[in-house]
Design a protein around this motif. Structure first.
Motif, PDB file in Angstrom:
ATOM      1  N   MET A   1      45.584  34.401  49.999  1.00 44.38           N
ATOM      2  CA  MET A   1      44.949  34.533  48.919  1.00 44.38           C
ATOM      3  C   MET A   1      43.936  33.439  48.419  1.00 44.38           C
ATOM      4  SD  MET A   1      45.631  37.219  47.054  1.00 44.38           S
ATOM      5  CE  MET A   1      46.629  38.461  46.615  1.00 44.38           C
ATOM      6  N   THR A   4      40.881  30.801  42.080  1.00 44.85           N
ATOM      7  CA  THR A   4      39.738  30.450  41.284  1.00 44.85           C
ATOM      8  C   THR A   4      40.179  30.290  39.701  1.00 44.85           C
ATOM      9  OG1 THR A   4      39.866  32.797  41.113  1.00 44.85           O
ATOM     10  CG2 THR A   4      38.293  32.069  42.853  1.00 44.85           C
ATOM     11  N   THR A   6      38.548  31.072  35.988  1.00 47.09           N
ATOM     12  CA  THR A   6      37.629  31.844  35.177  1.00 47.09           C
ATOM     13  C   THR A   6      37.064  30.650  34.032  1.00 47.09           C
ATOM     14  OG1 THR A   6      39.349  32.567  33.545  1.00 47.09           O
ATOM     15  CG2 THR A   6      38.522  34.089  35.332  1.00 47.09           C
ATOM     16  N   ARG A  17      32.847  32.100  36.824  1.00 44.80           N
ATOM     17  CA  ARG A  17      34.099  31.930  37.675  1.00 44.80           C
ATOM     18  C   ARG A  17      33.572  30.753  38.740  1.00 44.80           C
ATOM     19  NH1 ARG A  17      37.777  36.414  38.203  1.00 44.80           N
ATOM     20  NH2 ARG A  17      39.634  35.594  39.206  1.00 44.80           N
ATOM     21  N   PHE A  49      43.638  31.396  38.718  1.00 40.05           N
ATOM     22  CA  PHE A  49      44.141  32.858  39.378  1.00 40.05           C
ATOM     23  C   PHE A  49      44.299  32.585  41.027  1.00 40.05           C
ATOM     24  CE2 PHE A  49      42.067  34.343  35.430  1.00 40.05           C
ATOM     25  CZ  PHE A  49      42.477  35.717  35.268  1.00 40.05           C
ATOM     26  N   GLY A  51      44.183  35.099  43.718  1.00 37.69           N
ATOM     27  CA  GLY A  51      43.755  36.341  43.953  1.00 37.69           C
ATOM     28  C   GLY A  51      43.442  36.988  42.523  1.00 37.69           C
ATOM     29  N   GLU A  52      44.043  38.149  42.123  1.00 38.28           N
ATOM     30  CA  GLU A  52      43.815  38.784  40.784  1.00 38.28           C
ATOM     31  C   GLU A  52      44.888  38.302  39.961  1.00 38.28           C
ATOM     32  OE1 GLU A  52      41.177  40.460  39.936  1.00 38.28           O
ATOM     33  OE2 GLU A  52      40.516  39.982  41.949  1.00 38.28           O
ATOM     34  N   ALA A  53      45.971  37.626  40.288  1.00 40.83           N
ATOM     35  CA  ALA A  53      47.182  37.297  39.356  1.00 40.83           C
ATOM     36  C   ALA A  53      46.809  35.900  38.659  1.00 40.83           C
ATOM     37  CB  ALA A  53      48.466  37.072  40.299  1.00 40.83           C
ATOM     38  N   GLU A  54      46.996  35.996  37.163  1.00 38.18           N
ATOM     39  CA  GLU A  54      46.730  34.910  36.509  1.00 38.18           C
ATOM     40  C   GLU A  54      47.993  34.184  36.677  1.00 38.18           C
ATOM     41  OE1 GLU A  54      46.263  33.654  31.861  1.00 38.18           O
ATOM     42  OE2 GLU A  54      45.427  35.522  32.565  1.00 38.18           O
TER      43      GLU A  54
END
Length: 65
Positions: A1, A4, A6, A17, A49, A51-54
Motif C-alpha cells: 500500500m 498519502t 489529504t 493530496r 491514508f 491506500g483507501e483506508a483512513e
C-alpha cells in the motif's frame, strides 16, 4: 500500500493530496517538514491514508491556543 495525506480547509473541504509515500514513517516525516508551507498554501488540516483506508485525522496544522 501507499501512504498519502489529504489536504483540507478547516471546514473539511479537500484541496489536494500529497505525493505517495512508501511508509507511514516517511509520510509523517514529510508532513512534519512541510507543515509551514502547507499553512501558507491555505491547508488547515490533514488526514493520513493507507491506500483507501483512513488511519487518522483530521489533524490540525495550527498550534493549539
Amino acid at each position: 500500500m501507499t501512504w498519502t495525506w489529504t489536504l483540507e480547509t478547516a471546514a473539511g473541504e479537500v484541496t489536494g493530496r500529497s505525493e505517495p509515500f512508501e511508509s507511514r514513517s516517511d509520510a509523517e516525516s514529510w508532513v512534519g517538514e512541510a507543515f509551514g508551507e502547507l499553512l501558507e498554501q491555505g491547508v488547515d488540516q490533514v488526514r493520513l491514508f493507507d491506500g483507501e483506508a483512513e488511519i487518522y485525522g483530521p489533524m490540525s496544522l495550527h498550534a493549539e491556543a
